[in-house]
Design a protein around this motif. Structure first.
Motif, short mmCIF file in Angstrom:
data_model
loop_
_atom_site.label_atom_id
_atom_site.label_comp_id
_atom_site.label_asym_id
_atom_site.label_seq_id
_atom_site.Cartn_x
_atom_site.Cartn_y
_atom_site.Cartn_z
N GLU A 1 0.83 -1.20 0.00
CA GLU A 1 0.00 0.00 0.00
C GLU A 1 0.86 1.25 0.00
O GLU A 1 1.85 1.32 0.71
CB GLU A 1 -0.91 0.01 1.22
CG GLU A 1 -1.89 -1.14 1.24
CD GLU A 1 -2.81 -1.08 2.46
OE1 GLU A 1 -2.91 -0.02 3.09
OE2 GLU A 1 -3.41 -2.12 2.76
N ASP B 1 -2.44 6.41 -1.72
CA ASP B 1 -3.57 5.73 -2.36
C ASP B 1 -4.81 5.80 -1.49
O ASP B 1 -4.73 5.72 -0.26
CB ASP B 1 -3.23 4.26 -2.63
CG ASP B 1 -2.15 4.11 -3.69
OD1 ASP B 1 -1.91 5.08 -4.44
OD2 ASP B 1 -1.57 3.01 -3.77
N LYS B 2 -5.95 5.92 -2.14
CA LYS B 2 -7.23 5.90 -1.42
C LYS B 2 -7.98 4.67 -1.91
O LYS B 2 -8.37 4.58 -3.06
CB LYS B 2 -8.04 7.17 -1.72
CG LYS B 2 -9.39 7.17 -1.04
CD LYS B 2 -10.17 8.42 -1.36
CE LYS B 2 -11.54 8.36 -0.72
NZ LYS B 2 -12.35 9.51 -1.11
N TRP B 3 -8.16 3.71 -1.02
CA TRP B 3 -8.84 2.46 -1.37
C TRP B 3 -10.34 2.64 -1.24
O TRP B 3 -10.83 3.16 -0.24
CB TRP B 3 -8.38 1.33 -0.45
CG TRP B 3 -6.95 0.93 -0.71
CD1 TRP B 3 -5.83 1.50 -0.20
CD2 TRP B 3 -6.51 -0.10 -1.58
NE1 TRP B 3 -4.72 0.87 -0.67
CE2 TRP B 3 -5.10 -0.11 -1.52
CE3 TRP B 3 -7.15 -1.02 -2.40
CZ2 TRP B 3 -4.33 -1.00 -2.24
CZ3 TRP B 3 -6.38 -1.91 -3.11
CH2 TRP B 3 -5.00 -1.89 -3.04
N HIS B 4 -11.09 2.19 -2.23
CA HIS B 4 -12.54 2.24 -2.19
C HIS B 4 -13.14 0.88 -1.85
O HIS B 4 -14.22 0.79 -1.29
CB HIS B 4 -13.11 2.73 -3.53
CG HIS B 4 -12.75 4.15 -3.81
ND1 HIS B 4 -13.43 5.20 -3.26
CD2 HIS B 4 -11.76 4.69 -4.55
CE1 HIS B 4 -12.89 6.34 -3.67
NE2 HIS B 4 -11.87 6.05 -4.45
N VAL C 1 -11.75 -3.40 -0.98
CA VAL C 1 -10.72 -4.44 -0.89
C VAL C 1 -11.46 -5.77 -0.83
O VAL C 1 -12.06 -6.10 0.18
CB VAL C 1 -9.83 -4.25 0.35
CG1 VAL C 1 -8.81 -5.38 0.44
CG2 VAL C 1 -9.13 -2.91 0.31
#
Length: 149
Positions: A88, A92-95, A97
């Motif tokens: 990671e 980064d912006k995770w929407h 997983v």
């Protein structure tokens, strides 16, 4: 708020507050996450043909160096391995997983006629195929006994 996977179906409540989040931070065993559990319980098909027992496991994204196939105790097939989590980046912006990661281990007791010294395994297109040949079943020898008299 953590990302919680609740299946592959659209869930309008997926981004809401999870009342069990507080327990995941306190209890390490509960913090593994469902995405890890999905991969850790690798699904494996086992079919028996006249010549062999064939095992097939879907292991997408796993390299052959990350998988071990062993026979232990003479007749137990062990398939194990690990898929690492993607690294990671702090920017980064995770929407979402949903892809699984983690370790997996499956054991199968082989039948008595398995030739465990001739097991073959191959990994192609993310599918591990393990073939365990079967020993030929010897037909009982029948000897006719002549009846006197």
């Amino acid at each position: 708020m953590s990302l919680v996977r609740r299946g592959s179906v659209f869930d309008p409540f997926a981004d809401f507050w999870d009342p069990f989040d507080v327990f995941r931070s306190v209890v390490p065993a509960a913090s593994t996450g469902r995405d890890t559990a999905d991969f850790a319980n690798a699904r494996i098909d086992w079919k028996e043909t006249p010549e062999a027992n064939v095992f097939k496991a879907d292991l997408p994204g796993v390299k052959k160096e990350e998988v071990k196939v062993e026979v232990e105790d003479g007749n137990v097939l062990v398939i194990s391995g690990e898929r690492s989590r993607e690294k990671e980046d702090k920017n980064d912006k995770w929407h979402r997983v949903e892809r699984g990661s983690g370790k997996f281990l499956r054991r199968f007791r082989l039948p008595e006629n398995a030739k465990t010294d001739q097991v073959k395994a191959g990994l192609e297109n993310g599918v591990l195929t393990v073939t365990v040949p079967k020993a030929e079943v010897k037909k009982p020898e029948v000897k006719a006994i002549e009846i006197s008299g």
